[in-house]
Design an enzyme around this catalytic site. Structure first.
Site, PDB file in Angstrom:
ATOM      1  N   HIS A  75      21.395  26.594  -3.604  1.00  0.00           N
ATOM      2  CA  HIS A  75      20.601  27.695  -3.984  1.00  0.00           C
ATOM      3  C   HIS A  75      20.964  28.724  -2.235  1.00  0.00           C
ATOM      4  CE1 HIS A  75      18.825  26.887  -7.867  1.00  0.00           C
ATOM      5  NE2 HIS A  75      19.910  26.479  -8.119  1.00  0.00           N
ATOM      6  N   TYR A 204       8.907  30.335  -8.601  1.00  0.00           N
ATOM      7  CA  TYR A 204       7.268  30.083  -8.520  1.00  0.00           C
ATOM      8  C   TYR A 204       6.369  31.018  -8.988  1.00  0.00           C
ATOM      9  CZ  TYR A 204       8.912  25.923  -5.634  1.00  0.00           C
ATOM     10  OH  TYR A 204       9.744  24.725  -4.874  1.00  0.00           O
ATOM     11  N   PRO A 295       3.780  18.307  -4.633  1.00  0.00           N
ATOM     12  CA  PRO A 295       5.108  18.875  -5.567  1.00  0.00           C
ATOM     13  C   PRO A 295       5.544  20.391  -5.124  1.00  0.00           C
ATOM     14  CG  PRO A 295       4.152  18.805  -7.341  1.00  0.00           C
ATOM     15  CD  PRO A 295       2.743  18.291  -6.118  1.00  0.00           C
ATOM     16  N   LYS A 299       8.498  18.980  -1.303  1.00  0.00           N
ATOM     17  CA  LYS A 299       8.881  18.678   0.096  1.00  0.00           C
ATOM     18  C   LYS A 299       9.224  16.822   0.452  1.00  0.00           C
ATOM     19  CE  LYS A 299       9.632  22.287   2.762  1.00  0.00           C
ATOM     20  NZ  LYS A 299      11.095  22.414   2.965  1.00  0.00           N
ATOM     21  N   TYR A 387      11.083  26.724   4.083  1.00  0.00           N
ATOM     22  CA  TYR A 387      11.152  26.124   2.919  1.00  0.00           C
ATOM     23  C   TYR A 387      13.134  25.645   2.879  1.00  0.00           C
ATOM     24  CZ  TYR A 387      11.975  26.375  -2.485  1.00  0.00           C
ATOM     25  OH  TYR A 387      12.310  26.069  -3.748  1.00  0.00           O
TER      26      TYR A 387
HETATM   27  C1  PHB Z   1      12.274  20.430  -8.902  1.00  0.00           C
HETATM   28  O1  PHB Z   1      13.378  20.914  -9.374  1.00  0.00           O
HETATM   29  O2  PHB Z   1      11.656  19.275  -9.828  1.00  0.00           O
HETATM   30  C2  PHB Z   1      11.253  20.824  -8.476  1.00  0.00           C
HETATM   31  C3  PHB Z   1      12.115  22.105  -7.737  1.00  0.00           C
HETATM   32  C4  PHB Z   1      11.024  23.071  -6.713  1.00  0.00           C
HETATM   33  C5  PHB Z   1       9.473  22.715  -6.371  1.00  0.00           C
HETATM   34  C6  PHB Z   1       9.345  20.711  -7.206  1.00  0.00           C
HETATM   35  C7  PHB Z   1       9.868  20.282  -8.450  1.00  0.00           C
HETATM   36  O3  PHB Z   1       9.831  23.111  -5.720  1.00  0.00           O
END
Ligand code: PHB
Ligand code: APR
Length: 397
Positions: A75, A204, A295, A299, A387
């Site tokens: 990505h 997000y 989460p 990280k 990120y």
């Molecule tokens: C996931 O794909 O499980 C995932 C992706 C980004 C995050 C947390 C979990 O910030």
């Protein structure tokens, strides 16, 4: 009584323990891994799936990235939404070409376990470590039980990569560290669904009903999360309720969420945990044994791998150059990145979760932070570089 001897005794066959074992082997240092759970359990455990550039580079260097390169999804950016408005953060442009890769943590664990066992290396499943002794001497020992038999793993160093509930941190002398704990007043309900992702890059989202995250695993499997109050059970959430909430929270003009059969549902608590010393004598903690981040931002796994990098640096200097300088510096080196990740994870969590009522002072601050993203490339760059993960050299000051 089973007796085993090795150079580095590793507790835990999660990402931290397995990466450490492979990396040490690459440097001619032997290790044995003890894992409390069965292979099926460890490989089936659904966790996050976001790999930073550093993590992918390490897997590649260790020759563990064949499947990751085929099945992982790169990505170049991420979408951030607030009250149905969306900002795109283009990583490549803001970080000089760095990216993230989506590849499930349990797939990473499977690949590393296969490679370790294929090389005839030692890994004992259903072998719980019960006690770590003599770690203040040159001959530490790990007591464990395997197939009904007591065992002792004798080693030069113990690496406790045994997660948040392991024996490693509990063994650290209590006057040896200060700990810090935050429990957030909400959790994540995570799902895996057999449906093509409705987005190419992660989303997000802050919404007055709460946070939502759209992630993915493949062209046919989507991974999504919704913020839920603490104490809820997956049974409180029917599939219809989950999809309806997700589509409300992720809504932006022109976006349509595709729903499909959900095949996994689980709740993840949101907490931060830190200790400010990761070793005592010849006992070293790495990964979730040493720290937990919420989460948001993905990280956890990446921090575990970064800890291992510093631990390997220390052990290689010890065995190859007879120097304890790097191993003595392990905590200091690892903590720089861990605190950075604590801050970023906390930033992402507090920015995108509903905390107080819509329209409160706190909400206005969240909105002001989001609006700043729209105005400022510097602000977008801050998100992007955290990120995708800062390069290791950044921390060598
Ligand atoms: C996931 O794909 O499980 C995932 C992706 C980004 C995050 C947390 C979990 O910030
Ligand atoms: N003896 C042997 N193994 C143990 C013991 C014990 N007493 N206690 C725990 N373990 C094992 C667990 O069963 C688990 O498989 O240690 C392993 C720790 O692995 P993880 O929890 O995956 O932790 P880590 O390798 O540090 O990886 C961190 O995992 O939880 C996620 O978000 C986190 O992605 C991050 C990653």
């Amino acid at each position: 009584m089973k007796k085993i001897k090795t150079q580095v005794g590793i507790i835990g066959a999660g990402p931290a323990g397995l990466t450490l074992a492979h990396w040490l082997k690459r440097n001619g240092i032997s290790s044995v891994i003890l894992e409390l759970r069965s292979r099926e359990y460890v490989e089936g455990r659904v966790r996050a799936g976001l790999l930073e550039q550093n993590t992918v580079d390490i897997m590649n260097d260790l020759g563990l990235a064949d499947r990751l390169k085929k099945e992982g999804i790169e990505h170049d950016g991420v979408n951030l939404s607030f009250d149905s408005e969306r900002v795109h953060i283009p990583f490549a442009e803001l970080t000089g070409g760095r990216k993230i890769t989506i590849y499930g943590q349990q797939e990473v664990v499977k690949d590393m376990t296969d490679a370790w066992l294929d090389a005839d290396e030692e890994l004992y499943f259903e072998a719980g470590a019960s006690e770590i002794v003599d770690f203040d001497t040159k001959n530490p020992k790990i007591h464990f039980k395997h197939a009904g038999e007591d065992g002792i793993l004798e080693c030069d160093f113990v690496a406790a990569c045994d997660g948040f509930h392991g024996v490693g941190r509990k063994t650290m002398p209590k006057d040896n560290y200060r700990s810090y704990d935050i429990t957030y007043p909400f959790s994540w309900l995570g799902i895996l669904a057999n449906v093509a992702p409705s987005t190419d890059e992660l989303i997000y989202a802050y919404h007055e009903n709460g946070f939502a995250l759209h992630s993915l695993r493949s062209e046919t499997v989507s991974r999504l999360y919704v913020q839920v109050p603490n104490g809820e059970s997956p049974d409180d959430w029917s599939d219809d309720r989950i999809w309806s909430e997700l589509s409300t929270r992720l809504a932006t003009p022109g976006f349509e969420l595709k729903a499909g059969p959900i095949f996994d549902k689980s709740i993840t608590p949101m907490r931060s945990h830190m200790i400010d010393n990761l070793s005592s004598g010849r006992l070293f903690l790495a990964g979730d044994a040493a720290h937990i981040v919420p989460p948001t931002g993905g990280k956890g796994l990446n921090l575990a791998i970064a800890d291992v990098k510093h631990l390997v640096d220390g052990l290689v200097s010890f065995y190859k150059h007879n120097s304890t300088d790097d191993i003595d510096n392990y905590t200091q080196m690892a903590l720089r990145r861990i605190w950075r990740a604590q801050d970023f994870s906390n930033f992402m969590t507090t920015l995108f979760h509903k905390q107080e009522e819509h329209g409160s002072y706190n909400y206005k601050l969240q909105k002001a932070k989001f609006d700043y993203l729209k105005m400022s490339k510097a602000s977008r760059t801050t998100i992007a570089e955290n990120y995708v993960g800062l390069p290791f050299e950044t921390y060598e000051y």
